[in-house]
Design an enzyme around this catalytic site. Structure first.
Site, PDB file in Angstrom:
ATOM      1  N   HIS A 199      -2.385   1.419   7.129  1.00 30.79           N
ATOM      2  CA  HIS A 199      -2.637   1.531   5.692  1.00 30.79           C
ATOM      3  C   HIS A 199      -2.245   2.923   5.190  1.00 30.79           C
ATOM      4  O   HIS A 199      -2.350   3.912   5.927  1.00 30.79           O
ATOM      5  CB  HIS A 199      -4.131   1.280   5.444  1.00 30.79           C
ATOM      6  CG  HIS A 199      -4.516   1.277   4.001  1.00 30.79           C
ATOM      7  ND1 HIS A 199      -3.923   0.458   3.065  1.00 30.79           N
ATOM      8  CD2 HIS A 199      -5.444   2.009   3.328  1.00 30.79           C
ATOM      9  CE1 HIS A 199      -4.480   0.678   1.886  1.00 30.79           C
ATOM     10  NE2 HIS A 199      -5.392   1.621   2.003  1.00 30.79           N
ATOM     11  N   CYS A 218       0.818  -1.215   0.000  1.00 32.07           N
ATOM     12  CA  CYS A 218       0.000   0.000   0.000  1.00 32.07           C
ATOM     13  C   CYS A 218       0.854   1.269   0.000  1.00 32.07           C
ATOM     14  O   CYS A 218       0.447   2.292  -0.552  1.00 32.07           O
ATOM     15  CB  CYS A 218      -0.972   0.015   1.172  1.00 32.07           C
ATOM     16  SG  CYS A 218      -0.237  -0.150   2.805  1.00 32.07           S
TER      17      CYS A 218
END
Length: 355
Positions: free
Chosen positions: A162, A86
């Protein structure tokens, strides 16, 4: 690490800057931000995009609407199809959507963007998965491990972090999150002053967590500071030369013919003051260039240390301690210190609750 896997990488400006260089992109670097105040962004302009690290929570609703109309054709958005990627995907989301004269995307990303331009977001995600050069650069930061851990043993309540990207595209602010179905439209914005629009979005997101949640990280993809300083010095040197020529002309000298610069004064003493002011600015900018060079050298050393395999050294130290009969006593001492810290923490929590 098995072939085809993607490693976890550290959220660090030095790591991200080297990643971008590894993709052969020129004209940008990454800076870490500690505040959302205007002053934090002022000296970093132009800011091309922001990368935000936060603790992921399932079922979290987007702050804006997910783009599903024709605008999706003008935005390079890819679904995240692989674990641990990510950070790189957030970087790519910004680089593949930025258009600026100072940025050279390079062969690797230009060819990738052209190849995947007509694909769906899911297929673009798969393209990233199979992009050998991108994966190679990403995994160059893989940490050496003595043991392979079974990820299926992770606890359900383990924290998961994230990365998402924010940037302006055609006068609209977008959040690009590979876990979403598409780009999230966060409203209209000034293409140059878009930070004013993204600030409340980030503040709202952070305020939705508990007061003791501090695990956020904000990084900015900005213009290459050294190149910007060098460009500014070149402009100042031209102005300095014009001022010197104008002094010669005003004093009746045989200076070269020049176009009149209406911003320059017509008094020799005032022109001399302008030259001195320019020299002071140039000196300051040269100092800023030296700082940037020192910072990049520091990043280089830190990244070498990140990649270095310290495991043989650690094993030799452990063997030596065991041979001398010191390993077990040191382990026992470490356990006692750990228990003492736990007890101290419990006492402090009890004191806080009763006060």
């Amino acid at each position: 690490m098995a072939a085809g896997d993607w490693c976890l990488i550290e959220s660090d400006p030095g790591v991200f800057t080297e990643l971008i260089k590894g993709f052969e992109v020129q004209g940008v670097q990454v800076e870490e931000l500690w505040s959302l105040e205007d002053s934090s962004f002022e000296n970093l302009k132009p800011v091309h995009g922001l990368i935000f690290l936060y603790k992921w929570r399932p079922g979290e609703e987007p702050q804006g609407s997910v783009v599903q109309d024709d605008r999706i054709r003008d935005i390079f958005f890819a679904k995240q199809e692989i674990k641990n990627a990510c950070a790189t995907q957030a970087i790519l989301s910004i680089l593949l959507n930025v258009s600026h004269p100072d940025i050279e995307l390079g062969t690797v990303l230009t060819e990738f963007k052209e190849f995947a331009a007509s694909f769906s977001p899911a297929d673009r995600g798969l393209c990233i998965t199979n992009a050998e050069k991108i994966r190679e650069v990403h995994n160059s930061f893989a940490r050496q491990q003595m043991f392979e851990f079974d990820e299926t043993l992770a606890k359900k309540d383990d924290d998961v972090y994230h990365f998402v990207g924010y940037l302006p595209i055609n006068g609209r602010l977008y959040e690009l999150d590979g876990l979403k179905e598409g780009p999230v439209d966060l409203g209209s914005c000034d293409q140059l002053e878009w930070i004013k629009t993204v600030r409340p979005v980030l503040e709202k997101r952070m305020s939705s967590y508990t007061a003791d949640e501090i695990h956020f990280n904000l990084l900015a993809i900005v213009g290459d500071r050294k190149k910007l300083y060098e460009k500014e010095i070149s402009s100042l040197e031209v102005r300095k030369e014009l001022a010197a020529q104008k002094i010669q002309t005003l004093l009746g000298g045989e200076g070269e013919a020049m176009e009149d610069d209406s911003e320059l004064p017509n008094d020799p003493e005032a022109l001399q003051a302008v030259i001195e002011e320019i020299e002071a600015k140039v000196f300051s900018l040269q100092g800023s260039i030296a700082q940037e060079e020192a910072k990049m050298e520091k990043y280089k050393i830190e990244n070498i240390r990140r990649r270095h395999n310290y495991l043989p050294l650690i094993m030799e130290i452990l063997k030596l301690l065991a041979k001398r009969g010191q390993l077990v006593p040191l382990c026992e001492e470490a356990k006692k210190k750990k228990e003492a810290r736990k007890e101290q923490t419990k006492k402090e929590e009890t004191t806080t609750e009763t006060s």
